[in-house]
Enzyme design. Structure first.
Site, PDB file in Angstrom:
ATOM      1  N   ASP A 217       0.805  -1.209   0.000  1.00  0.00           N
ATOM      2  CA  ASP A 217       0.000   0.000   0.000  1.00  0.00           C
ATOM      3  C   ASP A 217       0.843   1.267   0.000  1.00  0.00           C
ATOM      4  O   ASP A 217       0.371   2.330   0.388  1.00  0.00           O
ATOM      5  CB  ASP A 217      -0.927  -0.002   1.213  1.00  0.00           C
ATOM      6  CG  ASP A 217      -0.235  -0.492   2.482  1.00  0.00           C
ATOM      7  OD1 ASP A 217       1.016  -0.421   2.541  1.00  0.00           O
ATOM      8  OD2 ASP A 217      -0.912  -0.967   3.396  1.00  0.00           O
ATOM      9  N   GLY A 218       2.085   1.166  -0.403  1.00  0.00           N
ATOM     10  CA  GLY A 218       2.939   2.340  -0.428  1.00  0.00           C
ATOM     11  C   GLY A 218       3.840   2.411   0.785  1.00  0.00           C
ATOM     12  O   GLY A 218       3.704   1.631   1.730  1.00  0.00           O
ATOM     13  N   HIS A 225       5.619  -9.593   3.191  1.00  0.00           N
ATOM     14  CA  HIS A 225       4.782 -10.704   3.627  1.00  0.00           C
ATOM     15  C   HIS A 225       5.396 -12.005   3.136  1.00  0.00           C
ATOM     16  O   HIS A 225       6.206 -12.008   2.206  1.00  0.00           O
ATOM     17  CB  HIS A 225       3.328 -10.568   3.143  1.00  0.00           C
ATOM     18  CG  HIS A 225       3.173 -10.622   1.653  1.00  0.00           C
ATOM     19  ND1 HIS A 225       2.215  -9.918   0.978  1.00  0.00           N
ATOM     20  CD2 HIS A 225       3.856 -11.283   0.687  1.00  0.00           C
ATOM     21  CE1 HIS A 225       2.297 -10.154  -0.321  1.00  0.00           C
ATOM     22  NE2 HIS A 225       3.292 -10.982  -0.509  1.00  0.00           N
ATOM     23  N   HIS A 235       7.766 -11.776  -0.272  1.00  0.00           N
ATOM     24  CA  HIS A 235       7.890 -10.530  -1.027  1.00  0.00           C
ATOM     25  C   HIS A 235       8.228  -9.358  -0.106  1.00  0.00           C
ATOM     26  O   HIS A 235       7.589  -9.177   0.934  1.00  0.00           O
ATOM     27  CB  HIS A 235       6.577 -10.204  -1.752  1.00  0.00           C
ATOM     28  CG  HIS A 235       6.163 -11.228  -2.758  1.00  0.00           C
ATOM     29  ND1 HIS A 235       4.914 -11.807  -2.769  1.00  0.00           N
ATOM     30  CD2 HIS A 235       6.846 -11.795  -3.780  1.00  0.00           C
ATOM     31  CE1 HIS A 235       4.839 -12.672  -3.757  1.00  0.00           C
ATOM     32  NE2 HIS A 235       6.003 -12.687  -4.386  1.00  0.00           N
ATOM     33  N   ASP A 237       8.161  -5.197  -0.007  1.00  0.00           N
ATOM     34  CA  ASP A 237       7.494  -4.099  -0.687  1.00  0.00           C
ATOM     35  C   ASP A 237       8.560  -3.231  -1.357  1.00  0.00           C
ATOM     36  O   ASP A 237       9.374  -2.602  -0.689  1.00  0.00           O
ATOM     37  CB  ASP A 237       6.692  -3.271   0.326  1.00  0.00           C
ATOM     38  CG  ASP A 237       5.989  -2.080  -0.313  1.00  0.00           C
ATOM     39  OD1 ASP A 237       6.060  -1.931  -1.548  1.00  0.00           O
ATOM     40  OD2 ASP A 237       5.376  -1.295   0.430  1.00  0.00           O
ATOM     41  N   GLU A 240       9.270   0.648  -0.361  1.00  0.00           N
ATOM     42  CA  GLU A 240       9.888   1.105   0.882  1.00  0.00           C
ATOM     43  C   GLU A 240      11.309   1.605   0.635  1.00  0.00           C
ATOM     44  O   GLU A 240      11.944   1.249  -0.367  1.00  0.00           O
ATOM     45  CB  GLU A 240       9.939  -0.031   1.916  1.00  0.00           C
ATOM     46  CG  GLU A 240       8.599  -0.648   2.264  1.00  0.00           C
ATOM     47  CD  GLU A 240       7.668   0.320   2.956  1.00  0.00           C
ATOM     48  OE1 GLU A 240       8.145   1.314   3.549  1.00  0.00           O
ATOM     49  OE2 GLU A 240       6.443   0.091   2.904  1.00  0.00           O
ATOM     50  N   HIS A 259      12.407 -11.782   9.984  1.00  0.00           N
ATOM     51  CA  HIS A 259      10.997 -11.942  10.358  1.00  0.00           C
ATOM     52  C   HIS A 259      10.261 -12.825   9.345  1.00  0.00           C
ATOM     53  O   HIS A 259       9.588 -13.797   9.716  1.00  0.00           O
ATOM     54  CB  HIS A 259      10.325 -10.571  10.437  1.00  0.00           C
ATOM     55  CG  HIS A 259       8.849 -10.620  10.695  1.00  0.00           C
ATOM     56  ND1 HIS A 259       8.318 -10.442  11.948  1.00  0.00           N
ATOM     57  CD2 HIS A 259       7.797 -10.827   9.858  1.00  0.00           C
ATOM     58  CE1 HIS A 259       6.996 -10.554  11.886  1.00  0.00           C
ATOM     59  NE2 HIS A 259       6.659 -10.779  10.617  1.00  0.00           N
ATOM     60  N   GLU A 260      10.389 -12.488   8.068  1.00  0.00           N
ATOM     61  CA  GLU A 260       9.626 -13.211   7.051  1.00  0.00           C
ATOM     62  C   GLU A 260      10.103 -14.659   6.891  1.00  0.00           C
ATOM     63  O   GLU A 260       9.308 -15.547   6.595  1.00  0.00           O
ATOM     64  CB  GLU A 260       9.696 -12.469   5.717  1.00  0.00           C
ATOM     65  CG  GLU A 260       9.153 -11.045   5.749  1.00  0.00           C
ATOM     66  CD  GLU A 260       7.709 -10.936   6.213  1.00  0.00           C
ATOM     67  OE1 GLU A 260       6.941 -11.911   6.055  1.00  0.00           O
ATOM     68  OE2 GLU A 260       7.345  -9.869   6.752  1.00  0.00           O
ATOM     69  N   HIS A 269       2.794 -14.583  14.109  1.00  0.00           N
ATOM     70  CA  HIS A 269       3.257 -13.420  14.859  1.00  0.00           C
ATOM     71  C   HIS A 269       3.260 -13.653  16.356  1.00  0.00           C
ATOM     72  O   HIS A 269       2.409 -14.357  16.904  1.00  0.00           O
ATOM     73  CB  HIS A 269       2.396 -12.199  14.526  1.00  0.00           C
ATOM     74  CG  HIS A 269       2.661 -11.648  13.172  1.00  0.00           C
ATOM     75  ND1 HIS A 269       1.686 -11.109  12.361  1.00  0.00           N
ATOM     76  CD2 HIS A 269       3.816 -11.578  12.452  1.00  0.00           C
ATOM     77  CE1 HIS A 269       2.224 -10.721  11.231  1.00  0.00           C
ATOM     78  NE2 HIS A 269       3.515 -11.001  11.251  1.00  0.00           N
TER      79      HIS A 269
END
Length: 303
Positions: A217-218, A225, A235, A237, A240, A259-260, A269
């Site tokens: 979303d920008g 994610h 993926h 983003d 960023e 994290h991913e 999480h």
């Protein structure tokens, strides 16, 4: 050709005029989640323009079921703060150890405004019990797994990954170190390959295009994610500002990759802020594996 050349000075001057304002803007000013600041203090019974965005956010990240609440068209146009929204905010607050007021108070709005992973939370797993049903309150862990506890088969512990880093030349080293962190505390080993047909894990940067269905979303919203085992997709983003290390108003590649990769191995999480599997990250911050993460991956593959 002459017309193009003659227009450049005015564009250049306009850019110089804008530069001071752009340089003062922070990631929070530009974030798609910045609406939380304007809606702070909203509570049940209020009708506030934009409150449907909070409803959409909580639905997107696992706190409000689409079947339990309104239809999508009603959600987009309904700015009433109702019982369902209050309950969803309380569930979010409880999951993240905030006071469960049901109000979009300052601590809640501040956390929701931060950049985060695009994978939904799993609030149905309480903070005191993991997905195997074993209490882990006494050891201070709050890790969780995906529904039905997906994991890699016992004989598949050496995983090949392919990385399409695009213009992010620094990504290869950061991602390699992130894999190394998990290899050091688990039974897994990882190896980079250039052949996507044999790779177990596929990592790339995704650029959002209007109407393309991308979950991103920008800048400053959802930053990455990943899918659970054994899907293997991950993926970043591409919109960023990615860096290596702690740089103001930027996102650290290695922290997010670590994290991913946790998701790729089966961890959902955690509600422990110090854990790498905590959904949110502060721009300019770095983080590594925490005891909660180690306890989670150990429990998943020995339980």
């Amino acid at each position: 050709m002459e017309a193009k050349v003659s227009s450049m000075p005015s564009v250049f001057v306009y850019s110089l005029l804008l530069l001071p304002f752009l340089s003062q803007a922070t990631s929070s000013d530009l974030s798609p989640f910045r609406f939380f600041k304007d809606l702070q203090g909203s509570k049940k019974g209020d009708k506030v323009e934009g409150i449907h965005k909070v409803r959409n956010y909580l639905q997107r990240f696992g706190y409000l079921s689409s079947t339990h609440s309104k239809t999508e068209s009603q959600v987009d146009g309904d700015d009433h703060f109702d019982d369902d929204l209050e309950s969803a905010i309380q569930a979010f607050q409880t999951y993240y150890h905030l006071k469960p007021t049901g109000i979009l108070d300052a601590p809640t709005a501040a956390l929701m405004s931060r950049p985060r992973c695009g994978v939904p939370d799993n609030p149905s797993v309480t903070n005191n019990t993991n997905s195997h049903g074993h209490s882990h309150l006494n050891i201070g862990t709050h890790f969780a797994f995906f529904p039905n506890n997906p994991r890699w088969p016992p004989g598949q512990t050496h995983l090949l990954y392919v990385l399409d880093s695009g213009s992010h030349s620094e990504a290869a080293d950061a991602v390699g170190k992130a894999f190394g962190a998990w290899a050091a505390i688990s039974k897994f080993t990882f190896e980079q390959t250039s052949d996507p047909t044999v790779a177990n894990l596929n990592i790339s940067f995704q650029i959002r295009e209007h109407g393309d269905g991308s979950p991103f979303d920008g800048p400053g919203g959802t930053i990455a994610h990943a899918a659970p085992p054994t899907d293997g997709r991950f993926h970043f983003d591409g919109d960023e500002t990615w860096v290596v290390g702690a740089v103001a108003n930027s996102i650290d590649l290695q922290t997010v990759a670590t994290h991913e990769i946790g998701h790729l191995l089966g961890l959902a999480h955690s509600s422990v802020e110090a854990a790498i599997m905590f959904a949110y990250i502060a721009p300019g911050a770095t983080k590594g594996l925490n005891q909660d993460d180690i306890a989670g991956i150990t429990a998943l593959y020995t339980g």
